[in-house]
Design a protein around this motif. Structure first.
Motif, PDB file in Angstrom:
ATOM      1  N   THR A   1     -18.024  17.727 -11.459  1.00 33.98           N
ATOM      2  CA  THR A   1     -19.052  18.346 -10.435  1.00 33.98           C
ATOM      3  C   THR A   1     -19.309  19.854 -10.471  1.00 33.98           C
ATOM      4  O   THR A   1     -20.050  20.545 -10.814  1.00 33.98           O
ATOM      5  N   GLY A   2     -18.057  20.514 -11.255  1.00 34.91           N
ATOM      6  CA  GLY A   2     -18.232  21.739 -11.569  1.00 34.91           C
ATOM      7  C   GLY A   2     -19.004  22.173 -12.857  1.00 34.91           C
ATOM      8  O   GLY A   2     -20.032  23.223 -12.786  1.00 34.91           O
ATOM      9  N   MET A   3     -19.027  21.183 -13.719  1.00 29.99           N
ATOM     10  CA  MET A   3     -19.893  21.440 -15.000  1.00 29.99           C
ATOM     11  C   MET A   3     -21.472  21.250 -14.511  1.00 29.99           C
ATOM     12  O   MET A   3     -22.601  21.936 -15.094  1.00 29.99           O
ATOM     13  N   HIS A   4     -21.520  20.047 -13.765  1.00 37.12           N
ATOM     14  CA  HIS A   4     -22.864  19.702 -13.196  1.00 37.12           C
ATOM     15  C   HIS A   4     -23.286  20.831 -12.254  1.00 37.12           C
ATOM     16  O   HIS A   4     -24.631  21.385 -12.182  1.00 37.12           O
ATOM     17  N   GLY A   5     -22.579  21.477 -11.463  1.00 38.47           N
ATOM     18  CA  GLY A   5     -23.028  22.737 -10.666  1.00 38.47           C
ATOM     19  C   GLY A   5     -23.442  23.814 -11.500  1.00 38.47           C
ATOM     20  O   GLY A   5     -24.358  24.529 -11.162  1.00 38.47           O
ATOM     21  N   ASN A   6     -22.863  24.149 -12.832  1.00 35.19           N
ATOM     22  CA  ASN A   6     -23.304  25.323 -13.565  1.00 35.19           C
ATOM     23  C   ASN A   6     -24.664  25.065 -13.938  1.00 35.19           C
ATOM     24  O   ASN A   6     -25.365  25.856 -14.632  1.00 35.19           O
ATOM     25  N   ARG A   7     -25.029  23.701 -13.902  1.00 38.30           N
ATOM     26  CA  ARG A   7     -26.434  23.497 -14.755  1.00 38.30           C
ATOM     27  C   ARG A   7     -27.539  23.205 -13.639  1.00 38.30           C
ATOM     28  O   ARG A   7     -28.454  22.604 -13.680  1.00 38.30           O
ATOM     29  N   ARG A   8     -27.449  23.909 -12.554  1.00 32.02           N
ATOM     30  CA  ARG A   8     -28.434  24.004 -11.469  1.00 32.02           C
ATOM     31  C   ARG A   8     -28.650  22.566 -10.943  1.00 32.02           C
ATOM     32  O   ARG A   8     -29.538  22.034 -10.462  1.00 32.02           O
ATOM     33  N   ARG A   9     -27.566  21.871 -10.797  1.00 33.91           N
ATOM     34  CA  ARG A   9     -27.810  20.456 -10.185  1.00 33.91           C
ATOM     35  C   ARG A   9     -26.793  20.449  -8.882  1.00 33.91           C
ATOM     36  O   ARG A   9     -25.941  19.594  -8.460  1.00 33.91           O
ATOM     37  N   GLN A  10     -27.287  21.318  -8.138  1.00 32.08           N
ATOM     38  CA  GLN A  10     -26.601  21.526  -6.734  1.00 32.08           C
ATOM     39  C   GLN A  10     -27.390  20.453  -5.696  1.00 32.08           C
ATOM     40  O   GLN A  10     -27.032  20.690  -4.574  1.00 32.08           O
ATOM     41  N   SER A  11     -28.350  19.518  -6.104  1.00 27.95           N
ATOM     42  CA  SER A  11     -28.672  18.544  -5.216  1.00 27.95           C
ATOM     43  C   SER A  11     -27.836  17.323  -5.255  1.00 27.95           C
ATOM     44  O   SER A  11     -26.724  17.234  -5.818  1.00 27.95           O
ATOM     45  N   MET A  12     -28.217  16.441  -4.289  1.00 25.10           N
ATOM     46  CA  MET A  12     -27.528  15.308  -4.113  1.00 25.10           C
ATOM     47  C   MET A  12     -27.323  14.538  -5.640  1.00 25.10           C
ATOM     48  O   MET A  12     -28.100  14.453  -6.466  1.00 25.10           O
ATOM     49  N   PRO A  13     -26.014  13.946  -5.730  1.00 24.99           N
ATOM     50  CA  PRO A  13     -24.793  13.739  -4.885  1.00 24.99           C
ATOM     51  C   PRO A  13     -23.879  14.785  -5.267  1.00 24.99           C
ATOM     52  O   PRO A  13     -22.704  14.885  -4.871  1.00 24.99           O
ATOM     53  N   TRP A  14     -24.254  15.630  -6.202  1.00 24.46           N
ATOM     54  CA  TRP A  14     -22.907  16.426  -6.598  1.00 24.46           C
ATOM     55  C   TRP A  14     -22.199  17.294  -5.562  1.00 24.46           C
ATOM     56  O   TRP A  14     -20.927  17.287  -5.643  1.00 24.46           O
ATOM     57  N   PRO A  15     -22.751  17.945  -4.667  1.00 22.88           N
ATOM     58  CA  PRO A  15     -21.746  18.657  -3.469  1.00 22.88           C
ATOM     59  C   PRO A  15     -21.083  17.758  -2.843  1.00 22.88           C
ATOM     60  O   PRO A  15     -20.001  17.953  -2.372  1.00 22.88           O
ATOM     61  N   GLN A  16     -21.639  16.659  -2.364  1.00 19.50           N
ATOM     62  CA  GLN A  16     -20.915  15.592  -1.727  1.00 19.50           C
ATOM     63  C   GLN A  16     -19.708  15.156  -2.417  1.00 19.50           C
ATOM     64  O   GLN A  16     -18.436  14.885  -1.888  1.00 19.50           O
ATOM     65  N   LEU A  17     -19.887  14.697  -3.854  1.00 22.97           N
ATOM     66  CA  LEU A  17     -18.805  14.417  -4.641  1.00 22.97           C
ATOM     67  C   LEU A  17     -17.732  15.416  -4.793  1.00 22.97           C
ATOM     68  O   LEU A  17     -16.549  15.020  -4.840  1.00 22.97           O
ATOM     69  N   ARG A  18     -18.103  16.571  -4.816  1.00 32.23           N
ATOM     70  CA  ARG A  18     -16.943  17.645  -5.026  1.00 32.23           C
ATOM     71  C   ARG A  18     -16.280  17.652  -3.565  1.00 32.23           C
ATOM     72  O   ARG A  18     -14.958  17.775  -3.772  1.00 32.23           O
ATOM     73  N   ILE A  19     -16.851  17.432  -2.620  1.00 34.51           N
ATOM     74  CA  ILE A  19     -16.054  17.538  -1.257  1.00 34.51           C
ATOM     75  C   ILE A  19     -15.164  15.999  -1.401  1.00 34.51           C
ATOM     76  O   ILE A  19     -13.987  16.290  -0.908  1.00 34.51           O
ATOM     77  N   LEU A  20     -15.566  15.115  -1.733  1.00 32.93           N
ATOM     78  CA  LEU A  20     -14.814  13.875  -1.870  1.00 32.93           C
ATOM     79  C   LEU A  20     -13.713  14.119  -2.803  1.00 32.93           C
ATOM     80  O   LEU A  20     -12.480  13.568  -2.319  1.00 32.93           O
ATOM     81  N   PHE A  21     -13.845  14.603  -3.776  1.00 37.52           N
ATOM     82  CA  PHE A  21     -12.659  14.809  -4.960  1.00 37.52           C
ATOM     83  C   PHE A  21     -11.771  15.665  -4.529  1.00 37.52           C
ATOM     84  O   PHE A  21     -10.399  15.568  -4.646  1.00 37.52           O
TER      85      PHE A  21
ATOM     86  N   ILE B   1      -7.265  26.239  -7.074  1.00 37.25           N
ATOM     87  CA  ILE B   1      -8.347  25.185  -7.247  1.00 37.25           C
ATOM     88  C   ILE B   1      -9.316  25.239  -6.106  1.00 37.25           C
ATOM     89  O   ILE B   1     -10.424  25.124  -5.962  1.00 37.25           O
ATOM     90  N   THR B   2      -8.562  25.552  -4.732  1.00 39.79           N
ATOM     91  CA  THR B   2      -9.138  25.493  -3.604  1.00 39.79           C
ATOM     92  C   THR B   2     -10.172  26.639  -3.758  1.00 39.79           C
ATOM     93  O   THR B   2     -11.389  26.294  -3.254  1.00 39.79           O
ATOM     94  N   PHE B   3      -9.764  27.734  -3.961  1.00 40.34           N
ATOM     95  CA  PHE B   3     -10.888  29.063  -4.057  1.00 40.34           C
ATOM     96  C   PHE B   3     -11.791  29.105  -5.092  1.00 40.34           C
ATOM     97  O   PHE B   3     -13.041  29.296  -4.960  1.00 40.34           O
ATOM     98  N   GLY B   4     -11.557  28.142  -6.211  1.00 36.27           N
ATOM     99  CA  GLY B   4     -12.596  27.591  -7.016  1.00 36.27           C
ATOM    100  C   GLY B   4     -13.548  26.866  -6.781  1.00 36.27           C
ATOM    101  O   GLY B   4     -14.715  26.927  -7.283  1.00 36.27           O
ATOM    102  N   PHE B   5     -13.248  25.962  -6.051  1.00 30.75           N
ATOM    103  CA  PHE B   5     -14.434  24.935  -5.570  1.00 30.75           C
ATOM    104  C   PHE B   5     -15.000  24.740  -4.043  1.00 30.75           C
ATOM    105  O   PHE B   5     -15.578  24.167  -3.821  1.00 30.75           O
ATOM    106  N   VAL B   6     -14.437  25.667  -3.275  1.00 31.19           N
ATOM    107  CA  VAL B   6     -14.924  25.719  -1.974  1.00 31.19           C
ATOM    108  C   VAL B   6     -15.176  27.115  -1.458  1.00 31.19           C
ATOM    109  O   VAL B   6     -14.526  27.944  -2.090  1.00 31.19           O
ATOM    110  N   PRO B   7     -16.043  27.201  -0.452  1.00 32.33           N
ATOM    111  CA  PRO B   7     -16.393  28.753  -0.012  1.00 32.33           C
ATOM    112  C   PRO B   7     -14.968  29.459   0.338  1.00 32.33           C
ATOM    113  O   PRO B   7     -13.890  28.730   0.801  1.00 32.33           O
ATOM    114  N   ALA B   8     -15.135  30.876   0.240  1.00 32.03           N
ATOM    115  CA  ALA B   8     -13.745  31.393   0.711  1.00 32.03           C
ATOM    116  C   ALA B   8     -13.209  31.273   2.101  1.00 32.03           C
ATOM    117  O   ALA B   8     -12.051  31.446   1.997  1.00 32.03           O
ATOM    118  N   TYR B   9     -14.231  31.346   2.904  1.00 30.94           N
ATOM    119  CA  TYR B   9     -13.510  31.168   4.323  1.00 30.94           C
ATOM    120  C   TYR B   9     -12.678  29.741   4.568  1.00 30.94           C
ATOM    121  O   TYR B   9     -11.775  29.714   5.092  1.00 30.94           O
TER     122      TYR B   9
END
Length: 338
Positions: A49-69, A98-106
């Protein structure tokens, strides 16, 4: 080259990490270690999901899959504290990074604090292995070191942000500086009584659906270098959108800017053809008028570019103040290559 390496290396390492973790998950599954297999598979999913996020694929379903993983990884690692395998618990050392790399800082901060409390309480009360004290000290130490690294990275980003004026791919100035720079040029033009023109240039991708996105992305650095070579030292150009640029041309009237735009447009068309891309280029030119500000001058140049593309593309359009039944400019120059 440094910018290309900065873009290339993380992508290459992400692919290698994904492959290694996928093979690791397969091996754990074959050994009938479900928690270890789930942890490795979810980490591989985060890389994917990180690779797809770097390619401007922030639409469904990549953010949801990232949260699931990410959720699956946390459940597997913390469950290993009670059920085993005990060796899997050492993966927790890398969890803060890993946490700070894939989810918001707060959210990462809250998850990390809760994780530290949970690990310390579980190893103290529920685990009777002799090395539990080593586990606590090592985990706390790794968490503190991770927090220091994250703090230094955030601090460096804040310090360097004002210096990051260029787009890494095209070397054009970042759009966030466009309005401020254009406002300064307008003030200088009005103070010195000189001309000022904005020139918008864009690829006519809507006229051709045959050029793959990868080919267009590969040609963007050459487009940026070509614009840099054709503009004067005191001209500045900015990346407005993925395939659009805007240049500020001080001490240049509308006619001169239209000639410059047409020359650059023809040169870019030749560049596209030399790389086998059947794409044309359009340009829009807008001169500074009385009452214009940075926003209105940008809008005028963008409207001129839009008008050129609506008329079939492959041309330069000059914007003028709208009059009844005429919402675009009056200057229109067709390209030589049709």
């Amino acid at each position: 080259m440094p910018q290309l390496a900065e873009k290339f290396l993380p992508s290459k390492l992400s692919k290698i990490g994904f492959i290694v973790l996928a093979l690791t998950a397969t091996g754990f599954a074959a050994l009938r270690e479900p928690l270890a297999a789930a942890a490795a598979a979810s980490t591989a999913g985060l890389f994917l999901t990180g690779m797809h996020g770097n390619r401007r694929r922030q639409s469904m379903p990549w953010p949801q899959l990232r949260i699931l993983f990410f959720t699956t990884l946390n459940i597997a690692l913390f469950a290993a504290l009670w059920r085993g395998p005990w060796a899997l618990s050492h993966w927790l050392y890398a969890l803060p990074l890993i946490t700070f790399g894939f989810v918001p800082a707060y959210l990462a901060t809250a998850v990390t604090i809760a994780g530290v409390i949970l690990v310390m309480s579980s190893t103290q009360w529920f685990i009777t292995l002799p090395d539990r004290h080593q586990m606590i000290s090592a985990f706390v130490l790794s968490t503190l070191l991770g927090a220091i690294l994250i703090f230094l990275q955030k601090y460096k980003d804040r310090q360097l942000k004002p210096l990051r004026r260029t787009d890494q791919l095209t070397q054009a100035a970042s759009r966030e500086y466009l309005s401020a720079d254009l406002h300064k040029e307008i003030q200088r033009s009005e103070r010195e009584g000189t001309h000022l023109t904005a020139m918008a240039i864009g690829l006519d991708t809507h006229l051709s659906d045959t050029a793959p996105d990868a080919d267009i992305s590969a040609i963007l650095p050459r487009i940026g270098r070509y614009l840099h070579s054709q503009l004067r030292d005191f001209d500045t150009y900015y990346r407005m959108a993925d395939l659009q640029f805007l240049a500020i041309l001080p001490c240049t009237n509308t006619t001169e800017a239209a000639d410059t735009a047409e020359r650059i447009r023809n040169g870019l068309c030749t560049l596209m053809a030399s790389h086998g891309l059947k794409l044309t280029v359009s340009a829009g030119v807008a001169g500074l008028n009385i009452g214009d500000d940075a926003d209105s001058l940008q809008i005028s140049a963008s409207n001129a570019l839009r008008r050129a593309q609506q008329q079939g593309g492959n041309r330069t359009q000059t914007y003028s103040n709208p009059v009844p039944n005429d919402i675009a400019g009056t200057h229109n120059s067709r390209g030589a290559a049709q």
